[in-house]
Design a protein around this motif. Sequence first.
Motif, PDB file in Angstrom:
ATOM      1  N   PHE A   1      66.497  13.131  44.514  1.00 22.01           N
ATOM      2  CA  PHE A   1      66.630  14.566  44.733  1.00 22.01           C
ATOM      3  C   PHE A   1      67.249  14.815  46.101  1.00 22.01           C
ATOM      4  CE2 PHE A   1      65.595  18.888  45.659  1.00 22.01           C
ATOM      5  CZ  PHE A   1      65.607  19.519  44.428  1.00 22.01           C
ATOM      6  N   GLU A   2      68.372  15.519  46.102  1.00 20.79           N
ATOM      7  CA  GLU A   2      69.034  15.858  47.368  1.00 20.79           C
ATOM      8  C   GLU A   2      68.749  17.317  47.689  1.00 20.79           C
ATOM      9  OE1 GLU A   2      73.299  15.496  47.235  1.00 20.79           O
ATOM     10  OE2 GLU A   2      73.527  16.014  49.349  1.00 20.79           O
ATOM     11  N   TYR A   3      68.007  17.545  48.758  1.00 19.14           N
ATOM     12  CA  TYR A   3      67.701  18.944  49.104  1.00 19.14           C
ATOM     13  C   TYR A   3      68.746  19.523  50.048  1.00 19.14           C
ATOM     14  CZ  TYR A   3      65.680  16.989  53.456  1.00 19.14           C
ATOM     15  OH  TYR A   3      65.470  16.329  54.640  1.00 19.14           O
TER      16      TYR A   3
ATOM     17  N   LEU B   1      68.775  11.851  51.583  1.00 23.70           N
ATOM     18  CA  LEU B   1      68.833  12.615  52.829  1.00 23.70           C
ATOM     19  C   LEU B   1      70.284  12.869  53.210  1.00 23.70           C
ATOM     20  CD1 LEU B   1      66.149  10.547  54.771  1.00 23.70           C
ATOM     21  CD2 LEU B   1      65.829  12.808  53.737  1.00 23.70           C
ATOM     22  N   ASP B   2      70.689  14.131  53.161  1.00 19.17           N
ATOM     23  CA  ASP B   2      72.041  14.510  53.575  1.00 19.17           C
ATOM     24  C   ASP B   2      71.959  15.009  55.017  1.00 19.17           C
ATOM     25  OD1 ASP B   2      74.264  16.423  54.073  1.00 19.17           O
ATOM     26  OD2 ASP B   2      74.870  15.929  52.036  1.00 19.17           O
ATOM     27  N   PHE B   3      72.699  14.368  55.895  1.00 19.56           N
ATOM     28  CA  PHE B   3      72.604  14.648  57.339  1.00 19.56           C
ATOM     29  C   PHE B   3      72.848  16.128  57.656  1.00 19.56           C
ATOM     30  CE2 PHE B   3      73.310  13.928  61.865  1.00 19.56           C
ATOM     31  CZ  PHE B   3      72.475  12.860  62.142  1.00 19.56           C
ATOM     32  N   CYS B   4      73.916  16.697  57.103  1.00 18.21           N
ATOM     33  CA  CYS B   4      74.209  18.120  57.353  1.00 18.21           C
ATOM     34  C   CYS B   4      73.111  19.027  56.805  1.00 18.21           C
ATOM     35  CB  CYS B   4      75.535  18.536  56.724  1.00 18.21           C
ATOM     36  SG  CYS B   4      76.924  18.425  57.854  1.00 18.21           S
ATOM     37  N   HIS B   5      72.604  18.693  55.617  1.00 21.60           N
ATOM     38  CA  HIS B   5      71.557  19.526  55.031  1.00 21.60           C
ATOM     39  C   HIS B   5      70.308  19.503  55.912  1.00 21.60           C
ATOM     40  CE1 HIS B   5      73.376  18.933  50.699  1.00 21.60           C
ATOM     41  NE2 HIS B   5      74.262  19.366  51.594  1.00 21.60           N
ATOM     42  N   MET B   6      70.007  18.346  56.485  1.00 22.36           N
ATOM     43  CA  MET B   6      68.841  18.250  57.384  1.00 22.36           C
ATOM     44  C   MET B   6      69.071  19.096  58.629  1.00 22.36           C
ATOM     45  SD  MET B   6      67.603  14.268  57.073  1.00 22.36           S
ATOM     46  CE  MET B   6      69.178  13.433  57.167  1.00 22.36           C
TER      47      MET B   6
ATOM     48  N   PHE C   1      71.293   7.948  51.206  1.00 20.65           N
ATOM     49  CA  PHE C   1      71.783   8.631  52.412  1.00 20.65           C
ATOM     50  C   PHE C   1      73.102   9.330  52.098  1.00 20.65           C
ATOM     51  CE2 PHE C   1      70.137   5.197  55.598  1.00 20.65           C
ATOM     52  CZ  PHE C   1      68.856   5.614  55.357  1.00 20.65           C
ATOM     53  N   HIS C   2      73.268  10.536  52.590  1.00 18.79           N
ATOM     54  CA  HIS C   2      74.572  11.180  52.607  1.00 18.79           C
ATOM     55  C   HIS C   2      74.896  11.422  54.066  1.00 18.79           C
ATOM     56  CE1 HIS C   2      74.902  12.941  48.258  1.00 18.79           C
ATOM     57  NE2 HIS C   2      74.732  11.636  48.285  1.00 18.79           N
ATOM     58  N   LEU C   3      75.732  10.578  54.622  1.00 17.66           N
ATOM     59  CA  LEU C   3      75.999  10.704  56.053  1.00 17.66           C
ATOM     60  C   LEU C   3      77.251  11.538  56.314  1.00 17.66           C
ATOM     61  CD1 LEU C   3      75.000   7.187  57.384  1.00 17.66           C
ATOM     62  CD2 LEU C   3      73.670   9.282  57.273  1.00 17.66           C
TER      63      LEU C   3
ATOM     64  N   PHE D   1      79.174   8.383  52.443  1.00 17.05           N
ATOM     65  CA  PHE D   1      79.705   9.394  53.365  1.00 17.05           C
ATOM     66  C   PHE D   1      80.033  10.656  52.583  1.00 17.05           C
ATOM     67  CE2 PHE D   1      80.922   5.254  55.247  1.00 17.05           C
ATOM     68  CZ  PHE D   1      80.087   5.329  56.345  1.00 17.05           C
ATOM     69  N   ASP D   2      79.282  11.714  52.883  1.00 20.72           N
ATOM     70  CA  ASP D   2      79.518  12.998  52.213  1.00 20.72           C
ATOM     71  C   ASP D   2      80.270  13.903  53.184  1.00 20.72           C
ATOM     72  OD1 ASP D   2      79.520  15.040  50.434  1.00 20.72           O
ATOM     73  OD2 ASP D   2      77.352  15.249  50.271  1.00 20.72           O
ATOM     74  N   THR D   3      81.504  13.525  53.449  1.00 20.26           N
ATOM     75  CA  THR D   3      82.308  14.288  54.411  1.00 20.26           C
ATOM     76  C   THR D   3      83.415  15.040  53.671  1.00 20.26           C
ATOM     77  OG1 THR D   3      83.685  12.350  54.764  1.00 20.26           O
ATOM     78  CG2 THR D   3      81.892  12.696  56.328  1.00 20.26           C
TER      79      THR D   3
HETATM   80 MN   LIG Z   1      75.376  15.531  50.016  1.00 25.04          MN
END
Ligand SMILES: [Mn+2]
Length: 327
Positions: free
Chosen positions: A159-161, A194-199, A222-224, A263-265
């Motif tokens: 689950f990606e929040y 865990l998506d860095f931007c979402h956090m 991880f979504h960095l 990498f979710d860039t």
């Molecule tokens: Mn993402």
Amino acid sequence: MKFSTRLNSFKTMPENFFGDKCLKSLTVFDYISRMATVDGLTHVELNYPEHFENTSVEEVKSFLTEKKLQVSGIALRFKNHYTFGEYANKDSQIRDKAIRETMEAIEVCNELGGEVTTIWLANDGFDYAFQMDYEKAYDKIVDALKQITSRYPDNNISFEYKPYQPRAFSLIGNISTTLVLLDDVGAPNMGVTLDFCHMLMTKENPAYSLALAARKNRLMGFHLNDGHKDNDDGLMLGSVHFMQTLEFIYYAKRYNYDGLIYFDTFPLREDPVAECEQNIRMYKAFDSFLDRFGLERVEEIIQSEDALEAQKLLYSFTQQQTLTTNK
Ligand SMILES: [Mn+2]
């Protein structure tokens, strides 16, 4: 290390790879071909149903084998019918469709040899006061995930929040709510991505979120990327929150994370091949710096709870890196 990224990034600056080829004629295979030129990229991630609308799973599979790329996983992309929600949609037919599409995505993930199916509920949220019965909506999400995880007990489902966007509020928008949700679903095959931007958007310190997920044995992906906190900017790794990225990677090592580094860039104005290579290079630079500095020394700094000791990491990084023109 296993590095993956998103296919849609590779639509940027088409002239750099596709020449004069008509943009509309470009397919999933063209983008995968471009991804195959990224030095160090081992995996790709595809969206379901988006990337399978005009292509069969078999075709994608054999093409990836030809290009020597593996599939990291499948990401759900709920579009079109889902403006008012996915699992919490008040229209039971649309809700059933969302559940069915998730199950199809898991099956596609299996066929392609992917490790994890990632669920992001873009529209399960609200914009106005009195717009939603919160408990009823939350329970519908729990129920949907129970149906999905029990049908596929041997598959990793993550689950990606995200706290907001496109809705003003997501129903599941931070690490705490996600961990409560996962407890309520009670499925051992479910975790959190865990998506860095979402956090950053929800004002979390990413390494703390990682530690909380790991403590519950729920760390799955991880979504960095990086950003300026309020928006899902999708900038290059470490470009804004340098120390938070270093800390996040340290905690990944501390908890022996061996999953995919994705990498979710969103390289909108950069060549995506060079941008992805820079992210891979940067991740490895952070990782090898921590090894050279010594994980035990980092641990001593943490245990000292001393901000000035912590700054030694930043100072050492600036001293240890040699500037070269091409690498
Ligand atoms: Mn993402």
